[in-house]
Design an enzyme around this catalytic site. Sequence first.
Site, PDB file in Angstrom:
ATOM      1  N   ASN A 186       0.793  -1.191   0.011  1.00 50.25           N
ATOM      2  CA  ASN A 186       0.011   0.050  -0.036  1.00 50.25           C
ATOM      3  C   ASN A 186       0.973   1.252  -0.013  1.00 50.25           C
ATOM      4  OD1 ASN A 186       0.835  -0.155   2.570  1.00 50.25           O
ATOM      5  ND2 ASN A 186      -0.933   0.109   3.466  1.00 50.25           N
ATOM      6  N   GLU A 202      -6.556 -11.063  11.236  1.00 51.26           N
ATOM      7  CA  GLU A 202      -7.122  -9.570  11.069  1.00 51.26           C
ATOM      8  C   GLU A 202      -8.292  -9.660   9.818  1.00 51.26           C
ATOM      9  OE1 GLU A 202      -4.510  -6.311  10.575  1.00 51.26           O
ATOM     10  OE2 GLU A 202      -6.244  -5.041  10.995  1.00 51.26           O
ATOM     11  N   ARG A 247     -10.671  -5.031  17.393  1.00 48.24           N
ATOM     12  CA  ARG A 247      -9.844  -3.872  17.841  1.00 48.24           C
ATOM     13  C   ARG A 247     -10.391  -2.514  18.171  1.00 48.24           C
ATOM     14  NH1 ARG A 247      -5.256  -1.510  13.553  1.00 48.24           N
ATOM     15  NH2 ARG A 247      -6.936   0.066  13.490  1.00 48.24           N
ATOM     16  N   TRP A 280       4.958   6.563  13.003  1.00 53.01           N
ATOM     17  CA  TRP A 280       3.474   5.933  12.867  1.00 53.01           C
ATOM     18  C   TRP A 280       3.252   4.409  12.958  1.00 53.01           C
ATOM     19  CZ3 TRP A 280       1.064   3.084   8.971  1.00 53.01           C
ATOM     20  CH2 TRP A 280       1.940   3.109   7.875  1.00 53.01           C
ATOM     21  N   ASP A 340      -6.178  -3.383   2.455  1.00 49.97           N
ATOM     22  CA  ASP A 340      -5.078  -3.023   1.418  1.00 49.97           C
ATOM     23  C   ASP A 340      -4.444  -4.400   1.116  1.00 49.97           C
ATOM     24  OD1 ASP A 340      -3.416  -2.756   3.866  1.00 49.97           O
ATOM     25  OD2 ASP A 340      -4.008  -0.684   3.657  1.00 49.97           O
ATOM     26  N   TYR A 387      -4.715   8.569  13.756  1.00 49.24           N
ATOM     27  CA  TYR A 387      -4.404   7.710  12.597  1.00 49.24           C
ATOM     28  C   TYR A 387      -5.408   6.537  12.936  1.00 49.24           C
ATOM     29  CZ  TYR A 387      -2.449   4.329   9.505  1.00 49.24           C
ATOM     30  OH  TYR A 387      -2.342   3.215   8.553  1.00 49.24           O
ATOM     31  N   GLU A 437      -0.486  -3.781  20.278  1.00 52.67           N
ATOM     32  CA  GLU A 437       0.263  -3.928  18.778  1.00 52.67           C
ATOM     33  C   GLU A 437       1.059  -2.894  18.620  1.00 52.67           C
ATOM     34  OE1 GLU A 437      -2.524  -4.652  15.657  1.00 52.67           O
ATOM     35  OE2 GLU A 437      -1.030  -4.239  14.094  1.00 52.67           O
ATOM     36  N   HIS A 458      -1.416  -9.850   9.410  1.00 50.11           N
ATOM     37  CA  HIS A 458      -2.046  -8.592   9.165  1.00 50.11           C
ATOM     38  C   HIS A 458      -3.093  -8.694   7.981  1.00 50.11           C
ATOM     39  CE1 HIS A 458      -0.803  -4.196   7.468  1.00 50.11           C
ATOM     40  NE2 HIS A 458      -1.738  -4.100   8.250  1.00 50.11           N
ATOM     41  N   GLU A 464       3.740  -6.421  11.302  1.00 51.86           N
ATOM     42  CA  GLU A 464       2.945  -6.443   9.880  1.00 51.86           C
ATOM     43  C   GLU A 464       4.004  -5.743   8.893  1.00 51.86           C
ATOM     44  OE1 GLU A 464      -0.207  -3.708  11.251  1.00 51.86           O
ATOM     45  OE2 GLU A 464       0.850  -2.197  10.265  1.00 51.86           O
ATOM     46  N   ARG A 490       2.937 -10.720  13.532  1.00 52.58           N
ATOM     47  CA  ARG A 490       1.921 -10.375  12.582  1.00 52.58           C
ATOM     48  C   ARG A 490       2.338 -10.445  10.987  1.00 52.58           C
ATOM     49  NH1 ARG A 490      -2.554  -8.520  12.709  1.00 52.58           N
ATOM     50  NH2 ARG A 490      -2.154  -6.337  12.309  1.00 52.58           N
ATOM     51  N   ASP A 548      -3.925  -1.035  18.815  1.00 50.84           N
ATOM     52  CA  ASP A 548      -2.884  -0.811  18.055  1.00 50.84           C
ATOM     53  C   ASP A 548      -2.034   0.550  18.266  1.00 50.84           C
ATOM     54  OD1 ASP A 548      -0.969  -0.550  15.904  1.00 50.84           O
ATOM     55  OD2 ASP A 548      -2.400  -1.706  14.388  1.00 50.84           O
ATOM     56  N   HIS A 572     -12.124  -4.211  13.306  1.00 50.11           N
ATOM     57  CA  HIS A 572     -11.941  -2.877  13.848  1.00 50.11           C
ATOM     58  C   HIS A 572     -13.234  -2.436  14.355  1.00 50.11           C
ATOM     59  CE1 HIS A 572      -8.179  -2.694  11.135  1.00 50.11           C
ATOM     60  NE2 HIS A 572      -8.083  -3.564  11.646  1.00 50.11           N
ATOM     61  N   HIS A 575       0.557   1.698  16.584  1.00 47.69           N
ATOM     62  CA  HIS A 575       0.941   2.183  15.316  1.00 47.69           C
ATOM     63  C   HIS A 575       2.420   2.603  15.279  1.00 47.69           C
ATOM     64  CE1 HIS A 575      -2.677   1.149  13.050  1.00 47.69           C
ATOM     65  NE2 HIS A 575      -3.478   2.140  13.907  1.00 47.69           N
TER      66      HIS A 575
HETATM   67  O1  KDG Z   1      -3.454   0.932   5.245  1.00 50.15           O
HETATM   68  C1  KDG Z   1      -3.008   0.865   6.432  1.00 50.15           C
HETATM   69  C2  KDG Z   1      -3.086  -0.411   7.143  1.00 50.15           C
HETATM   70  O2  KDG Z   1      -2.128  -1.319   6.289  1.00 50.15           O
HETATM   71  C3  KDG Z   1      -2.457  -0.240   8.667  1.00 50.15           C
HETATM   72  O3  KDG Z   1      -3.512   1.045   9.079  1.00 50.15           O
HETATM   73  C4  KDG Z   1      -2.867  -1.307   9.044  1.00 50.15           C
HETATM   74  O4  KDG Z   1      -1.938  -0.993  11.456  1.00 50.15           O
HETATM   75  C5  KDG Z   1      -2.586  -1.638  10.788  1.00 50.15           C
HETATM   76  C6  KDG Z   1      -3.356  -2.761  10.995  1.00 50.15           C
HETATM   77  O5  KDG Z   1      -3.224  -3.255  12.101  1.00 50.15           O
HETATM   78  O6  KDG Z   1      -4.247  -3.430  10.166  1.00 50.15           O
HETATM   79 MG    MG Z   2      -1.353  -2.632  12.847  1.00 53.51          MG
END
Ligand code: KDG
Ligand code: MG
Length: 405
Positions: free
Chosen positions: A39, A342, A149, A405, A319, A161, A239, A315, A265, A286, A213, A124, A215
């Site tokens: 992505n 997920e 999540r 991020w 995407d 985010y 996460e 993951h 991921e 992940r 998460d 999510h 991030h």
């Molecule tokens: O496009 C963004 C995702 O790949 C990202 O937000 C995914 O952190 C992520 C998750 O755990 O799905």
């Molecule tokens: Mg993630």
Amino acid sequence: MSDRIVAADVIVTSPGRNYVTLKVTTADGVVGYGDATLNGRELAVASYLRDHLAPLLVGRDPARIEDTWQLLYRGAYWRRGPVTMAAIGAVDVALWDVKGKTLGQPVYQLLGGAVRDRVLTYTHASAWEVPALLDAVDARLAQGFRAVRAQSGVPGLETVYGVHRDVASYEPAARGSALVEESWDTSAYLRHAPEALAAVREHVGAGVHLLHDAHHRLTPQQAARLGKALEPVDLFWLEDVTPAENQDVLRLVRQHTTTPLAIGEAFTTVFDVHHLITEQLIDFVRCAVVHAGGISHLRKILAMAEVYQVRGAPHGPSDVSPVSFGASVHVGLATHNFAIQEYMGYPEPVHDVFPHSWSYADGYLHPGDAPGVGVALDEKLAAKFPYESAYLPVARQLDGTLTDW
Ligand code: KDG
Ligand code: MG
């Protein structure tokens, strides 16, 4: 005589998300699909496949999956990295698809058969305010999910985010040519997240798995503090607490909290995650089929993880295309230490562009029993959704410094 690959084509389509798909055709007329979606950097992998791998594939025996994997990995000289590994992953999944179709078997049977009846999944739920987050979680539970999540807004910030002010689950990658810059305040997040997640736990009671998460945004000390503060919430996992580059910092986090940690991921090979696994710095790995070299390589990562009681949890945002998502569910059905998949869901046209045998019901996934991976590509429909550039947002601290991020 054994079959031969006669064509390796790359199809880029964008039915709400960008997807890069490899289509391998054999002399016997068997077609295999693999996902190469990275992505935000999709076209780099499309070129890697078209310009560098397709010429190597034509003429090769599609049955030699492992040999082809080793050739593409070792033969490049330049090993690892997300572009390389996504391209190799696409070839690997396409060849497993061909093998399954040739033998008339779903891929999970070729991996040793089912070790469970169905694969647990999490989805999510997000909302800006806590009451709306509770509603979003309720809506997910009403869809049968047993693991959710939960992400919320942060008081004082305009944007966070992965959290939309109006939509319960959304894809952060913004389509269009501009890069969106969000704001971030770690102190405000650390104050708010434990309260928000405690409210979710109180609301759902004990029987639901909750995940969160971070991030990659925290220092080891901040991560330790958050993990400790979240212990009463009894998370299934926390996460990506720290940036992916320095794994050693997780030792400090582990010394301070028993909250389970999930990472991986953004990791693409067993060589990138082996310290995390062998030093038991994580509980869940992940890595995804698409970004970690396909079914063959993910199985190796999970085999190493099994020795250390680390479990697989790939993951699966929207995407990751339905092709590698399906492949991941095959791995999940056939791999003992696979914990959870997920499943963020897809915009509606995606299901038509990629007709698939995998299915969701009551909080679980099944890959289906179609031969191969069980996911096709409707090329005519795909052509109606041309590629659009898309970028994940970046975030700046309140003083303007770019954050992880
Ligand atoms: O496009 C963004 C995702 O790949 C990202 O937000 C995914 O952190 C992520 C998750 O755990 O799905
Ligand atoms: Mg993630």
